[in-house]
Design an enzyme around this catalytic site. Structure first.
Site, mmCIF file in Angstrom:
data_model
loop_
_atom_site.group_PDB
_atom_site.id
_atom_site.type_symbol
_atom_site.label_atom_id
_atom_site.label_comp_id
_atom_site.label_asym_id
_atom_site.label_seq_id
_atom_site.Cartn_x
_atom_site.Cartn_y
_atom_site.Cartn_z
ATOM 1 N N THR A 140 0.824 -1.328 0.001
ATOM 2 C CA THR A 140 -0.051 0.057 -0.068
ATOM 3 C C THR A 140 0.884 1.238 0.050
ATOM 4 O O THR A 140 1.923 1.208 0.553
ATOM 5 C CB THR A 140 -0.817 0.055 1.010
ATOM 6 O OG1 THR A 140 -1.476 1.244 1.418
ATOM 7 C CG2 THR A 140 -0.351 -0.248 2.363
ATOM 8 N N GLU A 142 0.388 3.579 1.581
ATOM 9 C CA GLU A 142 0.322 3.969 3.146
ATOM 10 C C GLU A 142 1.760 3.783 3.646
ATOM 11 O O GLU A 142 1.945 4.615 4.628
ATOM 12 C CB GLU A 142 -0.776 3.206 3.644
ATOM 13 C CG GLU A 142 -1.476 3.583 5.009
ATOM 14 C CD GLU A 142 -1.746 5.063 5.353
ATOM 15 O OE1 GLU A 142 -2.289 5.779 4.531
ATOM 16 O OE2 GLU A 142 -1.509 5.672 6.429
ATOM 17 N N TYR A 164 -1.095 0.210 10.881
ATOM 18 C CA TYR A 164 -1.400 -0.510 9.576
ATOM 19 C C TYR A 164 -0.284 -0.488 8.725
ATOM 20 O O TYR A 164 0.060 -1.447 8.209
ATOM 21 C CB TYR A 164 -2.686 -0.055 8.921
ATOM 22 C CG TYR A 164 -2.919 -0.260 7.580
ATOM 23 C CD1 TYR A 164 -3.599 -1.348 7.336
ATOM 24 C CD2 TYR A 164 -2.654 0.784 6.532
ATOM 25 C CE1 TYR A 164 -3.920 -1.735 5.870
ATOM 26 C CE2 TYR A 164 -2.855 0.171 5.200
ATOM 27 C CZ TYR A 164 -3.416 -0.862 5.027
ATOM 28 O OH TYR A 164 -3.842 -1.248 3.570
ATOM 29 N N LYS A 168 2.014 -3.586 7.128
ATOM 30 C CA LYS A 168 2.110 -3.805 5.581
ATOM 31 C C LYS A 168 3.551 -3.705 5.182
ATOM 32 O O LYS A 168 3.778 -4.220 4.423
ATOM 33 C CB LYS A 168 1.175 -2.824 4.939
ATOM 34 C CG LYS A 168 -0.326 -2.801 5.121
ATOM 35 C CD LYS A 168 -0.620 -4.190 4.233
ATOM 36 C CE LYS A 168 -1.921 -4.371 3.977
ATOM 37 N NZ LYS A 168 -2.362 -5.346 2.899
HETATM 38 P P1 NAP Z 1 -11.228 -4.387 2.292
HETATM 39 O O1 NAP Z 1 -12.653 -4.108 1.404
HETATM 40 O O2 NAP Z 1 -11.320 -4.074 3.814
HETATM 41 O O3 NAP Z 1 -11.310 -5.903 2.461
HETATM 42 C C1 NAP Z 1 -10.550 -6.766 3.286
HETATM 43 C C2 NAP Z 1 -10.750 -8.070 3.178
HETATM 44 O O4 NAP Z 1 -9.809 -8.872 4.320
HETATM 45 C C3 NAP Z 1 -12.071 -8.599 3.735
HETATM 46 O O5 NAP Z 1 -12.365 -9.682 2.880
HETATM 47 C C4 NAP Z 1 -11.998 -9.004 5.117
HETATM 48 O O6 NAP Z 1 -13.145 -9.830 5.521
HETATM 49 C C5 NAP Z 1 -10.558 -9.852 4.997
HETATM 50 N N1 NAP Z 1 -10.184 -9.842 6.388
HETATM 51 C C6 NAP Z 1 -9.867 -9.151 7.473
HETATM 52 N N2 NAP Z 1 -9.363 -9.415 8.364
HETATM 53 C C7 NAP Z 1 -9.194 -10.982 8.184
HETATM 54 C C8 NAP Z 1 -8.338 -12.138 8.383
HETATM 55 N N3 NAP Z 1 -8.099 -11.928 9.861
HETATM 56 N N4 NAP Z 1 -8.325 -13.159 7.789
HETATM 57 C C9 NAP Z 1 -8.634 -13.253 6.449
HETATM 58 N N5 NAP Z 1 -9.229 -12.252 6.116
HETATM 59 C C10 NAP Z 1 -9.480 -11.003 6.690
HETATM 60 O O7 NAP Z 1 -10.126 -4.037 1.511
HETATM 61 P P2 NAP Z 1 -9.873 -3.604 0.099
HETATM 62 O O8 NAP Z 1 -10.039 -2.132 -0.115
HETATM 63 O O9 NAP Z 1 -10.615 -4.599 -0.777
HETATM 64 O O10 NAP Z 1 -8.307 -4.078 -0.170
HETATM 65 C C11 NAP Z 1 -7.628 -5.085 -0.402
HETATM 66 C C12 NAP Z 1 -6.442 -5.321 0.056
HETATM 67 O O11 NAP Z 1 -5.568 -4.310 -0.207
HETATM 68 C C13 NAP Z 1 -6.222 -5.123 1.711
HETATM 69 O O12 NAP Z 1 -5.118 -5.899 2.117
HETATM 70 C C14 NAP Z 1 -5.759 -3.580 1.722
HETATM 71 O O13 NAP Z 1 -4.782 -3.431 2.963
HETATM 72 C C15 NAP Z 1 -5.030 -3.304 0.707
HETATM 73 N N6 NAP Z 1 -4.841 -2.072 0.122
HETATM 74 C C16 NAP Z 1 -6.207 -1.352 -0.106
HETATM 75 C C17 NAP Z 1 -6.142 -0.310 -0.979
HETATM 76 C C18 NAP Z 1 -7.238 0.658 -1.036
HETATM 77 O O14 NAP Z 1 -7.135 1.855 -1.457
HETATM 78 N N7 NAP Z 1 -8.590 -0.250 -1.259
HETATM 79 C C19 NAP Z 1 -4.961 0.255 -1.212
HETATM 80 C C20 NAP Z 1 -3.612 -0.336 -1.112
HETATM 81 C C21 NAP Z 1 -3.650 -1.610 -0.391
HETATM 82 P P3 NAP Z 1 -14.521 -9.413 5.960
HETATM 83 O O15 NAP Z 1 -15.373 -8.986 4.840
HETATM 84 O O16 NAP Z 1 -15.027 -10.454 6.748
HETATM 85 O O17 NAP Z 1 -14.122 -8.013 6.728
HETATM 86 O O1 G4F Z 2 -10.558 6.868 3.199
HETATM 87 P P1 G4F Z 2 -9.493 6.772 3.976
HETATM 88 O O2 G4F Z 2 -9.991 6.178 5.338
HETATM 89 O O3 G4F Z 2 -8.168 6.080 3.443
HETATM 90 P P2 G4F Z 2 -6.478 6.009 3.843
HETATM 91 O O4 G4F Z 2 -6.509 6.283 5.340
HETATM 92 O O5 G4F Z 2 -5.860 6.539 2.752
HETATM 93 O O6 G4F Z 2 -6.321 4.301 3.513
HETATM 94 C C1 G4F Z 2 -6.980 3.707 2.337
HETATM 95 O O7 G4F Z 2 -5.801 3.622 1.468
HETATM 96 C C2 G4F Z 2 -4.842 3.031 1.730
HETATM 97 C C3 G4F Z 2 -3.619 3.450 0.322
HETATM 98 O O8 G4F Z 2 -3.161 4.382 0.836
HETATM 99 C C4 G4F Z 2 -4.760 1.511 2.099
HETATM 100 F F1 G4F Z 2 -3.842 1.006 2.194
HETATM 101 C C5 G4F Z 2 -6.021 1.495 3.156
HETATM 102 O O9 G4F Z 2 -6.163 0.063 3.364
HETATM 103 C C6 G4F Z 2 -7.260 2.246 2.942
HETATM 104 O O10 G4F Z 2 -7.807 1.343 1.837
HETATM 105 O O11 G4F Z 2 -9.034 8.247 4.470
HETATM 106 C C7 G4F Z 2 -8.325 8.969 3.421
HETATM 107 C C8 G4F Z 2 -7.990 10.552 3.935
HETATM 108 C C9 G4F Z 2 -7.239 10.130 5.266
HETATM 109 O O12 G4F Z 2 -6.264 11.302 5.078
HETATM 110 C C10 G4F Z 2 -8.336 10.625 6.292
HETATM 111 O O13 G4F Z 2 -7.701 11.460 7.514
HETATM 112 O O14 G4F Z 2 -9.342 11.042 4.234
HETATM 113 C C11 G4F Z 2 -9.170 11.752 5.632
HETATM 114 N N1 G4F Z 2 -10.575 11.604 6.374
HETATM 115 C C12 G4F Z 2 -11.388 12.897 6.453
HETATM 116 N N2 G4F Z 2 -12.169 12.584 7.204
HETATM 117 C C13 G4F Z 2 -11.353 10.665 6.479
HETATM 118 C C14 G4F Z 2 -12.438 11.405 7.221
HETATM 119 N N3 G4F Z 2 -11.100 9.398 6.395
HETATM 120 C C15 G4F Z 2 -12.220 8.614 7.008
HETATM 121 N N4 G4F Z 2 -12.056 7.317 6.919
HETATM 122 N N5 G4F Z 2 -13.298 9.018 7.568
HETATM 123 C C16 G4F Z 2 -13.482 10.454 7.835
HETATM 124 O O15 G4F Z 2 -14.393 10.858 8.180
#
Ligand code: NAP
Ligand code: G4F
Length: 350
Positions: A140, A142, A164, A168
Site C-alpha cells: 500500500t 500508506e 497498519y 504492511k
Molecule cells: P477491504 O474491503 O477492507 O477487504 C479486506 C478483506 O480482508 C475482507 O474480505 C476481510 O473480511 C478480509 N479480512 C480481514 N481480516 C481478515 C483475517 N483476519 N483473515 C482473513 N481475511 C481477513 O479492503 P480492500 O479495499 O478490498 O483492500 C484489499 C487489500 O488491499 C487489503 O489488504 C488492503 O489493506 C490493501 N490495499 C487497499 C487499498 C485501497 O485503497 N482499497 C490500497 C492499497 C492496499 P471481511 O469481509 O469479513 O471483513
Molecule cells: O478513506 P481513508 O480512510 O483511506 P486511507 O487512510 O488513505 O487508507 C486507505 O488507502 C490506503 C492506501 O493508501 C490503503 F492501504 C488502506 O487500506 C485504505 O484503503 O482516508 C483518506 C483520507 C485520510 O487522510 C483521512 O484522514 O481522508 C481523511 N479523512 C477525513 N475525514 C477521513 C475522514 N477518513 C475517514 N475514513 N473518515 C473520515 O471521516
C-alpha cells in the site's frame, strides 16, 4: 493447464472485483471467508452460482486453516508437481485495512496484516508448492506515510505513519525476502487508494457518497468528517485488480509495482464534486474544527468537522508515479476521478 487462484480477502472490495475478473478468464477461484456473526459475503453473493468458485472459512491468524485449504487445492489440481504447465496464483488481499482503526487494534493488525502474510508464504513452502506458486501481496501507498519525495515510485523510501502502515511494510519486505531467499515468484503491488461503489462505508469517499444519498432521502441531516485537506491519489478498484493480475503474468519475472492514477485531490474536493452532482453548491466558512460546508443556494449547513475522525499521526498527501507498471505491464487506469465520483454518487443516491 489448470488455472487456479486462491484469494484471501475475497469478501472485500478488491477481492470481489478480482474474483469476477478471474472467473471471466476461466480460473477456478478459491476464496477464504472470515467467519462473522453477520453476513459478510454481499459483495460476492452474485458469484455464488458459479461452479468455479470455491469458498472456505479461514483466517490469516490461523495457520492450520491455511494449511488445510492449500493442501485441499494441491490434492485437487497439483498432485503431479513435475507438470511444468501448473500455475497456482495466490492473491493475499486479506487485511484489517482501516488506517484509523489500526491505532485502536494495533496488535491484531500486526498479527493479520504482517504475520498473516508470513503464515501464508510459509504454508506455500511447506506444502511444496513454491515452484508453481505465483504470490501477490497487497502492499500500500500508506507505507510512504510521511512522504520523503513527491511523487512516490518503487524507489521512494518508506515512512509509515500507522500500525497498519508498519504491518504492511513487514509484509512488503517478507515478500521480497522470500522471493530472494527461496526464489519464489512473489511480488507486491504498491497500490494507491482505489474506490468503487463496493468500497467499505467507513472509508472517506464512500462515507461521503452514502451521506449524500441519505441527505437527499432525508435520512441524515449532516456529514461529519476529519481532515478535509488530506490529499489522495484515488483510482477505481476495477482497474487496480487487473494490475494485480498483470503482475503475476509478467514474463520478466516477479517484481514490485506502484499502481496509481498519478493525480491527487483533497477530501474537500471530493465532497464538493460529489455534492455538486446532486445540485448542491458547497462553500466553506470558519476554520479548523469550526469549519463548516454550506450550500450557497439554501444556506443549509451540511458538512462539519470533528476531532473524532483525525488520526494520531496523519498521512497528509499521497501521489503516485506508476510509470513502471505502465511501461512494463502495459497497465493504465481507465476510470478518471470525475467518473469515479459520479459512479459512486449514482450508486448511493438511487
Ligand atoms: P477491504 O474491503 O477492507 O477487504 C479486506 C478483506 O480482508 C475482507 O474480505 C476481510 O473480511 C478480509 N479480512 C480481514 N481480516 C481478515 C483475517 N483476519 N483473515 C482473513 N481475511 C481477513 O479492503 P480492500 O479495499 O478490498 O483492500 C484489499 C487489500 O488491499 C487489503 O489488504 C488492503 O489493506 C490493501 N490495499 C487497499 C487499498 C485501497 O485503497 N482499497 C490500497 C492499497 C492496499 P471481511 O469481509 O469479513 O471483513
Ligand atoms: O478513506 P481513508 O480512510 O483511506 P486511507 O487512510 O488513505 O487508507 C486507505 O488507502 C490506503 C492506501 O493508501 C490503503 F492501504 C488502506 O487500506 C485504505 O484503503 O482516508 C483518506 C483520507 C485520510 O487522510 C483521512 O484522514 O481522508 C481523511 N479523512 C477525513 N475525514 C477521513 C475522514 N477518513 C475517514 N475514513 N473518515 C473520515 O471521516
Amino acid at each position: 493447464m489448470s488455472k487456479v487462484a486462491l484469494v484471501t480477502g475475497i469478501t472485500g472490495q478488491d477481492g470481489s472485483y478480482l474474483s469476477e475478473f478471474l472467473l471471466q478468464k476461466g480460473y477456478d477461484v478459491w476464496g477464504i471467508v472470515r467467519r462473522s456473526s453477520s453476513i459478510n459475503t454481499e459483495r460476492i453473493d452474485h458469484l455464488y452460482h458459479q461452479n468455479a468458485l470455491n469458498l472456505r472459512y479461514g483466517d490469516l491468524s490461523d495457520t492450520s486453516c491455511l494449511l488445510a485449504i492449500i493442501n485441499e487445492i494441491k490434492e485437487k489440481y497439483f498432485k503431479d508437481l513435475s507438470n511444468v504447465n501448473n500455475r497456482f496464483e495466490i492473491y493475499n488481499l486479506g487485511a484489517m485495512s482501516h488506517v484509523k482503526v489500526s491505532f485502536e487494534i494495533p496488535e491484531y493488525t500486526a498479527d493479520v496484516d504482517a504475520v498473516g502474510t508470513l503464515r501464508l508464504l510459509n504454508t506455500i513452502r511447506s506444502t511444496g508448492l513454491s515452484d508453481i506458486a505465483r504470490f501477490y501481496q497487497a502492499s500500500t501507498s500508506e507505507m510512504y506515510g510521511k512522504v520523503v519525495e513527491v511523487p512516490q515510485n518503487e524507489n521512494t523510501p518508506f515512512y509509515p505513519r500507522s500500525p497498519y502502515g508498519v504491518a504492511k511494510l513487514y509484509s512488503h519486505w517478507i515478500t521480497k525476502n522470500y522471493r530472494e531467499a527461496y526464489d519464489m515468484y512473489a511480488c507486491s503491488g504498491i497500490l494507491f487508494n482505489h474506490e468503487s461503489p463496493r468500497r467499505g462505508p467507513t472509508f472517506v469517499t464512500r462515507k461521503v457518497t452514502i451521506a449524500l444519498g441519505n441527505i437527499l432521502k432525508g435520512k441524515q441531516d449532516k456529514l461529519v468528517l476529519g481532515n478535509l485537506d488530506a490529499k489522495r491519489d484515488w483510482g477505481h478498484a476495477k482497474d487496480y485488480v487487473e494490475g494485480m493480475w498483470l503482475m503475476l503474468q509478467n514474463p520478466n519475472g516477479p517484481d514490485d509495482f506502484v499502481l496509481s492514477t498519478n493525480e491527487f485531490h483533497t477530501v474537500r474536493e471530493f465532497v464538493e464534486k460529489a455534492f455538486a452532482l446532486k445540485g448542491f453548491d458547497i462553500q466553506w466558512k470558519g476554520s479548523g474544527l469550526s469549519e463548516v460546508g454550506y450550500d450557497t443556494k439554501t444556506g443549509r449547513e451540511l458538512i462539519f468537522v470533528s476531532e473524532k475522525y483525525f488520526r494520531p499521526a496523519e498521512v497528509e498527501e499521497l501521489l503516485g508515479d506508476s510509470t513502471k507498471a505502465r511501461t512494463i505491464l502495459g497497465w493504465t487506469p481507465k476510470c478518471s476521478f470525475d467518473e469515479l465520483v459520479s459512479e459512486m454518487v449514482e450508486s448511493d443516491c438511487l
